[in-house]
Structure formats: C-alpha cells, structure tokens
Scaffold this motif. Sequence first.
Motif, PDB file in Angstrom:
ATOM      1  N   ILE A  82      -4.745 -19.287  40.139  1.00 22.23           N
ATOM      2  CA  ILE A  82      -3.925 -19.576  41.331  1.00 22.23           C
ATOM      3  C   ILE A  82      -4.410 -20.859  42.005  1.00 22.23           C
ATOM      4  CG2 ILE A  82      -3.344 -18.694  43.638  1.00 22.23           C
ATOM      5  CD1 ILE A  82      -3.425 -15.834  42.282  1.00 22.23           C
ATOM      6  N   GLU A  83      -5.731 -21.017  42.079  1.00 19.97           N
ATOM      7  CA  GLU A  83      -6.282 -22.240  42.701  1.00 19.97           C
ATOM      8  C   GLU A  83      -5.860 -23.474  41.896  1.00 19.97           C
ATOM      9  OE1 GLU A  83     -10.412 -21.253  42.596  1.00 19.97           O
ATOM     10  OE2 GLU A  83     -10.172 -19.724  44.165  1.00 19.97           O
ATOM     11  N   VAL A  84      -5.943 -23.363  40.570  1.00 19.32           N
ATOM     12  CA  VAL A  84      -5.590 -24.513  39.720  1.00 19.32           C
ATOM     13  C   VAL A  84      -4.088 -24.810  39.838  1.00 19.32           C
ATOM     14  CG1 VAL A  84      -5.515 -25.337  37.318  1.00 19.32           C
ATOM     15  CG2 VAL A  84      -7.541 -24.133  38.155  1.00 19.32           C
ATOM     16  N   ALA A  85      -3.275 -23.766  39.874  1.00 16.59           N
ATOM     17  CA  ALA A  85      -1.821 -23.980  40.008  1.00 16.59           C
ATOM     18  C   ALA A  85      -1.509 -24.648  41.341  1.00 16.59           C
ATOM     19  CB  ALA A  85      -1.083 -22.647  39.889  1.00 16.59           C
ATOM     20  N   ALA A  86      -2.157 -24.182  42.401  1.00 14.77           N
ATOM     21  CA  ALA A  86      -1.917 -24.762  43.734  1.00 14.77           C
ATOM     22  C   ALA A  86      -2.276 -26.245  43.742  1.00 14.77           C
ATOM     23  CB  ALA A  86      -2.723 -24.004  44.790  1.00 14.77           C
ATOM     24  N   GLU A  87      -3.359 -26.576  43.088  1.00 18.44           N
ATOM     25  CA  GLU A  87      -3.789 -27.989  43.014  1.00 18.44           C
ATOM     26  C   GLU A  87      -2.747 -28.807  42.228  1.00 18.44           C
ATOM     27  OE1 GLU A  87      -6.206 -29.471  44.519  1.00 18.44           O
ATOM     28  OE2 GLU A  87      -6.097 -31.400  43.440  1.00 18.44           O
ATOM     29  N   ALA A  88      -2.281 -28.268  41.108  1.00 14.20           N
ATOM     30  CA  ALA A  88      -1.305 -29.003  40.286  1.00 14.20           C
ATOM     31  C   ALA A  88       0.015 -29.198  41.023  1.00 14.20           C
ATOM     32  CB  ALA A  88      -1.066 -28.256  38.969  1.00 14.20           C
ATOM     33  N   LEU A  89       0.343 -28.264  41.905  1.00 19.08           N
ATOM     34  CA  LEU A  89       1.642 -28.297  42.589  1.00 19.08           C
ATOM     35  C   LEU A  89       1.582 -29.009  43.939  1.00 19.08           C
ATOM     36  CD1 LEU A  89       2.643 -24.556  41.948  1.00 19.08           C
ATOM     37  CD2 LEU A  89       3.832 -26.542  40.993  1.00 19.08           C
ATOM     38  N   LYS A  90       0.429 -29.561  44.291  1.00 15.57           N
ATOM     39  CA  LYS A  90       0.263 -29.999  45.689  1.00 15.57           C
ATOM     40  C   LYS A  90       1.198 -31.135  46.100  1.00 15.57           C
ATOM     41  CE  LYS A  90      -3.663 -33.106  45.182  1.00 15.57           C
ATOM     42  NZ  LYS A  90      -5.093 -33.179  45.072  1.00 15.57           N
ATOM     43  N   HIS A  91       1.750 -31.889  45.132  1.00 18.45           N
ATOM     44  CA  HIS A  91       2.670 -32.971  45.508  1.00 18.45           C
ATOM     45  C   HIS A  91       4.139 -32.527  45.469  1.00 18.45           C
ATOM     46  CE1 HIS A  91      -0.513 -35.891  45.682  1.00 18.45           C
ATOM     47  NE2 HIS A  91      -0.934 -35.511  44.484  1.00 18.45           N
ATOM     48  N   ALA A  92       4.402 -31.294  45.100  1.00 24.37           N
ATOM     49  CA  ALA A  92       5.812 -30.862  44.966  1.00 24.37           C
ATOM     50  C   ALA A  92       6.464 -30.724  46.344  1.00 24.37           C
ATOM     51  CB  ALA A  92       5.876 -29.536  44.221  1.00 24.37           C
ATOM     52  N   ASN A  93       7.748 -31.128  46.414  1.00 22.96           N
ATOM     53  CA  ASN A  93       8.505 -30.920  47.662  1.00 22.96           C
ATOM     54  C   ASN A  93       8.647 -29.439  47.937  1.00 22.96           C
ATOM     55  OD1 ASN A  93       8.958 -33.577  48.146  1.00 22.96           O
ATOM     56  ND2 ASN A  93      10.924 -33.635  47.061  1.00 22.96           N
ATOM     57  N   LYS A  94       8.914 -28.678  46.862  1.00 19.77           N
ATOM     58  CA  LYS A  94       9.087 -27.225  47.022  1.00 19.77           C
ATOM     59  C   LYS A  94       8.215 -26.540  45.965  1.00 19.77           C
ATOM     60  CE  LYS A  94      13.929 -28.024  47.663  1.00 19.77           C
ATOM     61  NZ  LYS A  94      15.216 -27.700  47.067  1.00 19.77           N
ATOM     62  N   PRO A  95       6.951 -26.283  46.262  1.00 21.94           N
ATOM     63  CA  PRO A  95       6.079 -25.646  45.265  1.00 21.94           C
ATOM     64  C   PRO A  95       6.272 -24.135  45.212  1.00 21.94           C
ATOM     65  CG  PRO A  95       4.840 -26.164  47.251  1.00 21.94           C
ATOM     66  CD  PRO A  95       6.244 -26.612  47.510  1.00 21.94           C
ATOM     67  N   ARG A  96       6.202 -23.584  44.016  1.00 19.27           N
ATOM     68  CA  ARG A  96       6.234 -22.122  43.871  1.00 19.27           C
ATOM     69  C   ARG A  96       5.136 -21.691  42.893  1.00 19.27           C
ATOM     70  NH1 ARG A  96      11.538 -18.754  42.051  1.00 19.27           N
ATOM     71  NH2 ARG A  96      12.194 -19.465  44.120  1.00 19.27           N
ATOM     72  N   ILE A  97       4.371 -20.681  43.274  1.00 23.87           N
ATOM     73  CA  ILE A  97       3.394 -20.101  42.345  1.00 23.87           C
ATOM     74  C   ILE A  97       3.999 -18.820  41.769  1.00 23.87           C
ATOM     75  CG2 ILE A  97       1.114 -18.998  42.155  1.00 23.87           C
ATOM     76  CD1 ILE A  97       0.040 -21.055  44.142  1.00 23.87           C
ATOM     77  N   HIS A  98       3.898 -18.690  40.448  1.00 22.70           N
ATOM     78  CA  HIS A  98       4.471 -17.544  39.736  1.00 22.70           C
ATOM     79  C   HIS A  98       3.294 -16.750  39.178  1.00 22.70           C
ATOM     80  CE1 HIS A  98       7.551 -16.307  36.335  1.00 22.70           C
ATOM     81  NE2 HIS A  98       7.313 -15.321  37.187  1.00 22.70           N
ATOM     82  N   THR A  99       2.974 -15.656  39.828  1.00 21.09           N
ATOM     83  CA  THR A  99       1.820 -14.874  39.396  1.00 21.09           C
ATOM     84  C   THR A  99       2.252 -13.455  39.051  1.00 21.09           C
ATOM     85  OG1 THR A  99      -0.470 -14.304  39.917  1.00 21.09           O
ATOM     86  CG2 THR A  99       1.108 -14.057  41.718  1.00 21.09           C
ATOM     87  N   GLY A 100       1.439 -12.743  38.283  1.00 27.46           N
ATOM     88  CA  GLY A 100       1.840 -11.372  37.971  1.00 27.46           C
ATOM     89  C   GLY A 100       0.912 -10.696  36.995  1.00 27.46           C
ATOM     90  N   ILE A 101       1.336  -9.502  36.597  1.00 23.81           N
ATOM     91  CA  ILE A 101       0.498  -8.657  35.751  1.00 23.81           C
ATOM     92  C   ILE A 101       1.389  -7.646  35.032  1.00 23.81           C
ATOM     93  CG2 ILE A 101       0.046  -6.928  37.603  1.00 23.81           C
ATOM     94  CD1 ILE A 101      -2.978  -7.117  36.607  1.00 23.81           C
ATOM     95  N   GLY A 102       0.915  -7.120  33.912  1.00 18.21           N
ATOM     96  CA  GLY A 102       1.702  -6.140  33.152  1.00 18.21           C
ATOM     97  C   GLY A 102       1.810  -4.797  33.869  1.00 18.21           C
ATOM     98  N   THR A 103       2.988  -4.192  33.807  1.00 20.43           N
ATOM     99  CA  THR A 103       3.195  -2.928  34.529  1.00 20.43           C
ATOM    100  C   THR A 103       3.632  -1.776  33.620  1.00 20.43           C
ATOM    101  OG1 THR A 103       5.447  -3.634  35.031  1.00 20.43           O
ATOM    102  CG2 THR A 103       3.782  -4.052  36.736  1.00 20.43           C
ATOM    103  N   SER A 104       3.816  -2.051  32.322  1.00 20.97           N
ATOM    104  CA  SER A 104       4.187  -0.930  31.438  1.00 20.97           C
ATOM    105  C   SER A 104       2.918  -0.162  31.087  1.00 20.97           C
ATOM    106  CB  SER A 104       4.835  -1.461  30.159  1.00 20.97           C
ATOM    107  OG  SER A 104       3.884  -2.203  29.423  1.00 20.97           O
ATOM    108  N   ASP A 105       3.080   1.097  30.690  1.00 20.61           N
ATOM    109  CA  ASP A 105       1.891   1.891  30.338  1.00 20.61           C
ATOM    110  C   ASP A 105       1.137   1.228  29.188  1.00 20.61           C
ATOM    111  OD1 ASP A 105       2.277   3.665  32.355  1.00 20.61           O
ATOM    112  OD2 ASP A 105       3.496   5.056  31.147  1.00 20.61           O
TER     113      ASP A 105
END
Length: 390
Positions: A82-105
């Motif tokens: 997340i920290e690395v993504a935030a750094e990469a996106l810091k110049h974006a007009n509209k930055p979005r971080i897409h994070t998540g995890i598996g939820t199936s059994d």
Amino acid sequence: MSTQKVEIFDTTLRDGEQVPGCKLNTAQKLKIAARLDEMGVDVIEAGFPVSSPGDFKSVSEISKLVKNSAVCGLTRAVKKDIEVAAEALKHANKPRIHTGIGTSDSHIKYKFNATREEIIERGATAVAYARKFVDDVEFYAEDAGRSDNEFLAKVCTEMVKAGATVLNIPDTTGYCLPEEYGRKIKYLKDNVPGIENVTISCHCHNDLGLATANAIAGVMNGARQIECTINGIGERAGNTALEEVVMILRQHPTLDLNTLIDPKFLYDTSTMVSREMGMLVQPNKAIVGANAFAHSSGIHQDGVIKNRETYEIIDPAHVGVTESAIVLTARSGRAALAYKCKKVGYELTKLELDKVYTEFLNYADDKKEVLDDDIHEIMELSRKKNIAIA
Ligand code: KIV
Ligand code: ZN
C-alpha cells in the motif's frame, strides 16, 4: 427511468499485461494509457507497483500523464504494498488504491491458512491503511464468485466501515453463471448496510466464456462499475472485453445503462493493444475481429447489399471500422459477385452475370477467398470462353 452511468475500469495494463508474452515497457504503457484516457475510461488500473521497479515506474509515469481518468494501483492486503502504491500514485489527479484478499474457503484455507475472522481483519486493516494515503480505496474480495454469499456480505460490511469507496466482487476463476453472479450482486445490495454509498464493481474472468455475460448480469442487478480489458485479454482465458460491454449497453437502451466511452475509438484501440502486445485478435472476436463486419454466405451478402441492417446490428462506422466487408467465396451468390465486379469496374448485365457466375464458382472452389485481382482473372477467363462482357 433516466439512463444511469456504468463506470469503466480498464485493467489492460494490469490484469491484461499479466498474460505471458504480453509484457509492455513503460513507453508502450504510456501510449495505451493516453488512449484510454482520451476514449473516456473512468479508471485506468496502471499496474501493481510493488511487483517490480519497472511496474512502479510505469504507474508513476502514467499518474503524471493521465488527465481525466482516475489512476489505480493494485496491492495485496499488505502495508508495504500500500505504501509503495501510494508513492507511485502521488502525482495522479485522481489516485485510487485497489487492495484486497481472498474470501473463498479455498483461498482462506490454502492461500492464507487463516480463519474467516482473520481475513476480515486483514482486509479491513488494509482498507483503513490505504485511506490514510488516498480518498478512493477499492477493495477486492478475490474469488468472490466461489465465496459464500453470507460471508461475503459480512466482509463487504466491514470494508465499507473501514472506508472502502468501491467493492469489487471478482469472479476470479470465471466459474459463475450469469444468473448466479447477478444474484450475488443483488444479495450484497440487499444485505450490506451502507452499500448504497459505495460503488459495486464486476471483475469477471472468461474461463467458461461468460465474462461479458456475467458483468452485464452484475450491472443489471445494481453494480455500477465494470472491470475489463481491451480485446478481453487477461489471465488464462481473459477478462470481460471492454468493447463488448460498451456496445452491449449502447445497443440495448432498454437497460437504461450507459458508459462514457466514445465507441469510435474501439477498433483502433484494439489494433493498438494487439500490436503493442504482439497478441493477435481472433478473427471472429465480437466488435473488433477481422470478421465482425464481414459477410461471406450468399444469403447474408444479398441481404446486406440490399440493406446493411438485415445482418448487422452495429454500424461499423460507429466503432471506427471503415465499412462492412463482402467476402467472395464459393458460398457467395450472384448479388455479391455483381457488387464486387462493379466495385472493380465491371457493370454486368443479368445474362453476363449468369455466365460469369459459373466461371466464378469453378474458380472459387479452389480458393479460400476470391480477391479483387482474381475478379480480373475471372473476367479474362470468361472472355476467352467468348462470354460477352461490356
Ligand atoms: O481476478 C481477480 O480476482 C483479480 C483481483 C486481483 C482483482 O484480478
Ligand atoms: Zn482478475
């Protein structure tokens, strides 16, 4: 009912670029991102910044370049990502971080060796952490297609509380039937408190050839974002194809749903992505394949020559294709032969056409396709047999 907007989230540069052999360099990614921005894509998923220095650089450069679209970076539910993504996106007009995890059994047991409670905890911590860097955080429940709906609703409820602005419900393995996927979206709409304040997103894979149908079932049941790629490229059998969902929503106004994509870019963008990635487009690919507006059987050709709409539901010009093609083969009829002859300079009377047609059939039986140059040869052969041609 007024037409509602479905956001287009393009992941050609992330899920699409994961395809073996499709790797792009930063300059190529910038070229494609500029086009996606120009054609009206709402969100460009530019890459997975923590995965390599090259991907970090691409996301960062795309963030500087893109004017209108939001730029998104993928992460696992891991602080460093997340920290690395935030750094990469810091110049974006509209930055979005897409994070998540598996939820199936299956993901919980085999990938994470965790409990359901731990998965919720890890997801919510990641969402809340990402919100410290950006206002727009999308959460993906990986393998949601095979996740238990009741548990998925619990996960989504906690992610909304943690600050997610978009809930992505991926059919990661392309398992769901459209009706089943649509029901899943409706179940979440009905059972997640606060879901009316966030966008539900469809991310569908094509393992059973249902990626586009599932995404459409999703938006018919309340999702308002579709994740897709140009030409449907992506892991294994690929993702929902952008050009397909855009045209389905346009061609079916009764759905009261539409996108901001300008369709006149579709064909050229398909060609651009295919060329840059070195990934051919199958000829029968909907909307952008070489045969999407080509007619080769006599019955169809006769209809199209009389009126294009007899066998075409889309005007090719609307998607940037110059014109429909009449392809001459041994299955073609007199109408197509006369049409093609006229195009290359021969106006035939009915009697002449009958005679040349016999010559044409003999010739065409030995060929896959009769080209313009072949028509001149057929005329020459006909002349030699004393068939009068004006
Ligand atoms: O297919 C999938 O589940 C994904 C997620 C990482 C969004 O691509
Ligand atoms: Zn995916």
